[in-house]
Structures are given as structure tokens and as C-alpha cells.
Design an enzyme around this catalytic site. Structure first.
Site, PDB file in Angstrom:
ATOM      1  N   SER A   1      23.907  72.526 104.774  1.00  0.00           N
ATOM      2  CA  SER A   1      24.406  73.464 105.787  1.00  0.00           C
ATOM      3  C   SER A   1      24.528  74.902 105.269  1.00  0.00           C
ATOM      4  CB  SER A   1      25.742  72.982 106.351  1.00  0.00           C
ATOM      5  OG  SER A   1      25.538  71.797 107.068  1.00  0.00           O
TER       6      SER A   1
ATOM      7  N   LYS B   1      35.635  63.786 109.531  1.00  0.00           N
ATOM      8  CA  LYS B   1      35.370  64.081 110.947  1.00  0.00           C
ATOM      9  C   LYS B   1      36.405  63.501 111.911  1.00  0.00           C
ATOM     10  CE  LYS B   1      30.361  64.696 110.731  1.00  0.00           C
ATOM     11  NZ  LYS B   1      29.072  64.281 111.293  1.00  0.00           N
TER      12      LYS B   1
ATOM     13  N   ASN C   1      32.975  67.977 114.264  1.00  0.00           N
ATOM     14  CA  ASN C   1      32.151  68.491 113.149  1.00  0.00           C
ATOM     15  C   ASN C   1      32.176  70.014 113.070  1.00  0.00           C
ATOM     16  OD1 ASN C   1      30.461  69.247 115.242  1.00  0.00           O
ATOM     17  ND2 ASN C   1      28.606  68.758 114.129  1.00  0.00           N
TER      18      ASN C   1
ATOM     19  N   ASP D   1      27.175  67.199 117.215  1.00  0.00           N
ATOM     20  CA  ASP D   1      26.183  66.194 116.801  1.00  0.00           C
ATOM     21  C   ASP D   1      25.447  65.595 118.005  1.00  0.00           C
ATOM     22  OD1 ASP D   1      26.634  66.396 114.065  1.00  0.00           O
ATOM     23  OD2 ASP D   1      28.189  64.864 114.079  1.00  0.00           O
TER      24      ASP D   1
ATOM     25  N   GLY E   1      23.451  51.027 114.524  1.00  0.00           N
ATOM     26  CA  GLY E   1      24.621  51.632 113.891  1.00  0.00           C
ATOM     27  C   GLY E   1      25.747  51.853 114.882  1.00  0.00           C
TER      28      GLY E   1
ATOM     29  N   GLY F   1      28.736  53.727 113.616  1.00  0.00           N
ATOM     30  CA  GLY F   1      29.644  54.603 112.876  1.00  0.00           C
ATOM     31  C   GLY F   1      29.874  55.917 113.602  1.00  0.00           C
ATOM     32  N   GLY F   2      30.308  56.902 112.846  1.00  0.00           N
ATOM     33  CA  GLY F   2      30.640  58.207 113.419  1.00  0.00           C
ATOM     34  C   GLY F   2      29.454  58.851 114.112  1.00  0.00           C
ATOM     35  N   ALA F   3      28.283  58.768 113.506  1.00  0.00           N
ATOM     36  CA  ALA F   3      27.102  59.414 114.087  1.00  0.00           C
ATOM     37  C   ALA F   3      26.726  58.734 115.406  1.00  0.00           C
ATOM     38  CB  ALA F   3      25.945  59.348 113.102  1.00  0.00           C
TER      39      ALA F   3
ATOM     40  N   TYR G   1      17.480  62.675 107.590  1.00  0.00           N
ATOM     41  CA  TYR G   1      16.543  63.796 107.417  1.00  0.00           C
ATOM     42  C   TYR G   1      16.069  63.966 105.966  1.00  0.00           C
ATOM     43  CZ  TYR G   1      20.958  66.068 106.220  1.00  0.00           C
ATOM     44  OH  TYR G   1      22.168  66.363 105.662  1.00  0.00           O
TER      45      TYR G   1
ATOM     46  N   GLY H   1      15.056  63.340 112.008  1.00  0.00           N
ATOM     47  CA  GLY H   1      16.431  63.780 111.769  1.00  0.00           C
ATOM     48  C   GLY H   1      16.592  65.270 111.562  1.00  0.00           C
TER      49      GLY H   1
HETATM   50  P1  ATR Z   1      28.234  58.012 109.882  1.00  0.00           P
HETATM   51  O1  ATR Z   1      29.352  58.943 110.215  1.00  0.00           O
HETATM   52  O2  ATR Z   1      27.110  58.692 109.130  1.00  0.00           O
HETATM   53  O3  ATR Z   1      27.751  57.223 111.048  1.00  0.00           O
HETATM   54  P2  ATR Z   1      29.695  55.691 108.957  1.00  0.00           P
HETATM   55  O4  ATR Z   1      30.748  55.894 109.990  1.00  0.00           O
HETATM   56  O5  ATR Z   1      30.094  55.308 107.580  1.00  0.00           O
HETATM   57  O6  ATR Z   1      28.820  57.010 108.769  1.00  0.00           O
HETATM   58  O7  ATR Z   1      28.642  54.624 109.536  1.00  0.00           O
HETATM   59  C1  ATR Z   1      27.524  54.205 108.829  1.00  0.00           C
HETATM   60  C2  ATR Z   1      26.693  53.271 109.705  1.00  0.00           C
HETATM   61  O8  ATR Z   1      25.551  52.854 108.934  1.00  0.00           O
HETATM   62  C3  ATR Z   1      27.415  51.990 110.113  1.00  0.00           C
HETATM   63  O9  ATR Z   1      26.914  51.572 111.360  1.00  0.00           O
HETATM   64  C4  ATR Z   1      26.986  51.023 108.998  1.00  0.00           C
HETATM   65  O10 ATR Z   1      27.086  49.662 109.352  1.00  0.00           O
HETATM   66  P3  ATR Z   1      28.478  48.866 109.133  1.00  0.00           P
HETATM   67  O11 ATR Z   1      29.379  49.251 110.274  1.00  0.00           O
HETATM   68  O12 ATR Z   1      28.087  47.441 109.141  1.00  0.00           O
HETATM   69  O13 ATR Z   1      29.016  49.318 107.786  1.00  0.00           O
HETATM   70  C5  ATR Z   1      25.545  51.425 108.841  1.00  0.00           C
HETATM   71  N1  ATR Z   1      24.940  51.085 107.541  1.00  0.00           N
HETATM   72  C6  ATR Z   1      25.159  51.669 106.352  1.00  0.00           C
HETATM   73  N2  ATR Z   1      24.384  51.119 105.391  1.00  0.00           N
HETATM   74  C7  ATR Z   1      23.633  50.153 106.003  1.00  0.00           C
HETATM   75  C8  ATR Z   1      22.623  49.232 105.563  1.00  0.00           C
HETATM   76  N3  ATR Z   1      22.229  49.192 104.302  1.00  0.00           N
HETATM   77  N4  ATR Z   1      22.107  48.383 106.477  1.00  0.00           N
HETATM   78  C9  ATR Z   1      22.496  48.433 107.762  1.00  0.00           C
HETATM   79  N5  ATR Z   1      23.431  49.268 108.249  1.00  0.00           N
HETATM   80  C10 ATR Z   1      24.005  50.123 107.382  1.00  0.00           C
END
Ligand code: ATR
Length: 289
Positions: free
Chosen positions: A23, A72, A93, A108, A133, A135-137, A231, A252
Site C-alpha cells: 500500500s 480489521k 479497512n 474491499d 472462503g 474469512g474477512g475478505a 495478487y 487480485g
Molecule cells: P482474510 O481476512 O484474508 O479473509 P481470514 O479471515 O484469516 O483472512 O480468512 C482466511 C480464509 O482462507 C478462511 O476462509 C480460511 O479457511 P478456514 O476458515 O477454514 O480457516 C481460508 N484458508 C486459509 N488457508 C487455507 C488453505 N490452505 N486451504 C483452504 N482454505 C484456506
């Protein structure tokens, strides 16, 4: 550094770790290109110090900051106001300091949708979407996507309970879209690939060349778009596989630049030069890889 004066306004990014962030590179490029008297700096903020760091935005008169991993979500209760988008995604963010009032935004999701439209002309309304996924993203992207009223969104996550939680949270608020939680096993993915118009990887699979799970992308319809928010590298294994299947792709870097551009606009009111930001990013990536 001869452009820095006593009047220079300071922007920055709070993260832990923060040393790998790109950034500062792209934001300072935009600042210089637009001739603004500002500078953008990285700040390593440990989780225990987040409250003090947020207070310092006011005390030091920073114009604003980006917030990145792992702050975040934790930053939200420390702010004075939070945008609707940020509240819905549960993540901030971007923070702007308006005369001591700190407002949080999440660029985002909007950055994702804007860059998707720009790169692929994809229209989300009425479409079937598979998000890898939860997670946060994924949250940020889901919050922006559902506003466009897709027909169906499947959230497929390694930890199924996390996908379920996300779906349950959004289901009541967005009844026009059919939301489904799933695991990330090959068999489950095989079942869901058919009829998908857009597949989005929001996990860190493939980041810095790390392994990714096997995805049956060959089962996607020929006109599907495959999108990966990772990315680094620019062309992830998922993107390469999609390209080899002649599927349309969305990378990305496009989202990274767009969310950065939206933050820049919030702080400065000025539209930044996306092309110059992209050039400097690619040049740096070539140097470090
Ligand atoms: P972000 O803010 O970047 O989304 P995060 O909240 O830590 O970061 O979320 C990471 C995501 O990547 C989650 O969906 C995670 O799956 P889990 O909820 O099971 O942990 C996923 N993830 C990370 N490493 C992974 C891998 N090797 N295979 C599959 N999913 C993965």
C-alpha cells in the site's frame, strides 16, 4: 524527501506484520502523481497497542489510515462512526480523521465489484456465484455482492461452521438471494460447479506460491468468470488453470488497486491514477520475485 514540509499531511497503514504491504508504494505513487502535500507510511501495530494507535490518529493529526490484518474487525469499536458497508461486512479497512471524528469504511467489497465490472463486464444480478472462503475478505465481498441481487451465492469454506455462520448472518438481511453454506472438499465442489457464473477465491490458497486445494474448474460452464483476490503472484495457480480452460479471469491486483483508489478518494477527494499505481506495483513485484 525534500517534498516533506511542516504542512505535509500524514496517511498510513496499521497492520501486524506490515512489512510486506504494497500500500505505501501505490498510495505514495498516487500522492506524487496528483501533486498532493501528503505522505503514506507503514505502522507496525501489535494487537495490544491498537487502541493507543487509534488514539494517536487524533493526537498526531493523521489524515487517515488503512487497516489491515489482523485489525480489521477489532478496530470497529474504537471508532466514532462506521459506514453501513463496513458494519455489514464487520470489517473496516479505511479510517478517515475529520477534525478528530474517526469514521471507518470498507472499500474491499466495492473495490472488488468495481474491478470485476471494469475487467470483465460481469453483471451480478440474477447470477450464481461460488465464493471460496468465509474469512474477512469473503465477508467484505459478500456484503457488496448481495446488494446487486444475485440469484444464488454458495459459500464454500474449509471450516464448514464458519461458512454456515456467515450465511446465517446474511440470510435474514438479503432474502432475494439464495445463500448456501458448503465445505471445501473436492466432491462438494464438484456438486456445485455446474451452473456457476462466477467463482471467487477469497482464501489465502496460492498466496506467495503456497499450495491450493484441487478445484474441478473444468466443470464450470464455458462462459464462467474465475476471480482470485490473491495478487502475489499476479497469476495464481487458480488463474493459470482457468486460463488453460479458456475461462475469463479477474485477478487480485485489479481489486487491490481499486480498493486502494477508493480509500485514496475518501481521504483526498481526488481520483488517483490507477495505471500509474499498477505500473509501480508490477515493477516492484518484478524486483522482488
Ligand atoms: P482474510 O481476512 O484474508 O479473509 P481470514 O479471515 O484469516 O483472512 O480468512 C482466511 C480464509 O482462507 C478462511 O476462509 C480460511 O479457511 P478456514 O476458515 O477454514 O480457516 C481460508 N484458508 C486459509 N488457508 C487455507 C488453505 N490452505 N486451504 C483452504 N482454505 C484456506
Amino acid at each position: 524527501m525534500d517534498r516533506i514540509t511542516g504542512k505535509t499531511r500524514v496517511l498510513g497503514i496499521f497492520g501486524y506484520p506490515v512489512e510486506h504491504t504494497m500500500s505505501p508504494l501505490i498510495q505514495n505513487q498516487a500522492i506524487i502523481a496528483k501533486g498532493l502535500d501528503m505522505v503514506y507510511l507503514p505502522f507496525e501495530v501489535r494487537p495490544d497497542d491498537l487502541k493507543k494507535a487509534v488514539e494517536a490518529i487524533r493526537a498526531l493529526g493523521l489524515l487517515g489510515v488503512n487497516i489491515t490484518i489482523p485489525h480489521k474487525e477489532a478496530v470497529i469499536p474504537l471508532l466514532d462512526e462506521v459506514s453501513e458497508e463496513a458494519l455489514l461486512s464487520g470489517a473496516v479497512n479505511t479510517v478517515v480523521n475529520r477534525k478528530g471524528i474517526l469514521t471507518g469504511y470498507n472499500t474491499d467489497g466495492e473495490g472488488y465489484v468495481k474491478s470485476l465490472t471494469r475487467d470483465t463486464n460481469f453483471e451480478l444480478e440474477g447470477k450464481n456465484i461460488l465464493i471460496l472462503g468465509a474469512g474477512g475478505a469473503a465477508r467484505g465481498i459478500l456484503a457488496s455482492i448481495v446488494k446487486e441481487r444475485p440469484e444464488k451465492v454458495i459459500i464454500s469454506n474449509r471450516t464448514f461452521s464458519r461458512a454456515l455462520r456467515l450465511v446465517e448472518e446474511f440470510r435474514d438481511k438479503f432474502q432475494e438471494t439464495y445463500l448456501i453454506a458448503a465445505d471445501l472438499s473436492f466432491d462438494t465442489l464438484k456438486r456445485y460447479m455446474e451452473g456457476i457464473h462466477l467463482l471467487i477465491n477469497t482464501t489465502s490458497m496460492g498466496m506467495d506460491g503456497k499450495n491450493s486445494v484441487e478445484l474441478p474448474l473444468n466443470l464450470l460452464p464455458g462462459d464462467a468468470v474465475v476471480s482470485d483476490i490473491v495478487y502475489k503472484p499476479l497469476n495464481t495457480a487458480i488463474i493459470k488453470k482457468a486460463e488453460s480452460l479458456k475461462l475469463k479471469t479477474h485477478k487480485g491486483l485489479a481489486m487491490l488497486l481499486e480498493q486502494g483508489a477508493l480509500s485514496f478518494k475518501i481521504w483526498t477527494g481526488v481520483e488517483p491514477p490507477l495505471n500509474m499505481m499498477k505500473e509501480v506495483f508490477i515493477k516492484r513485484l518484478r524486483c522482488i520475485s
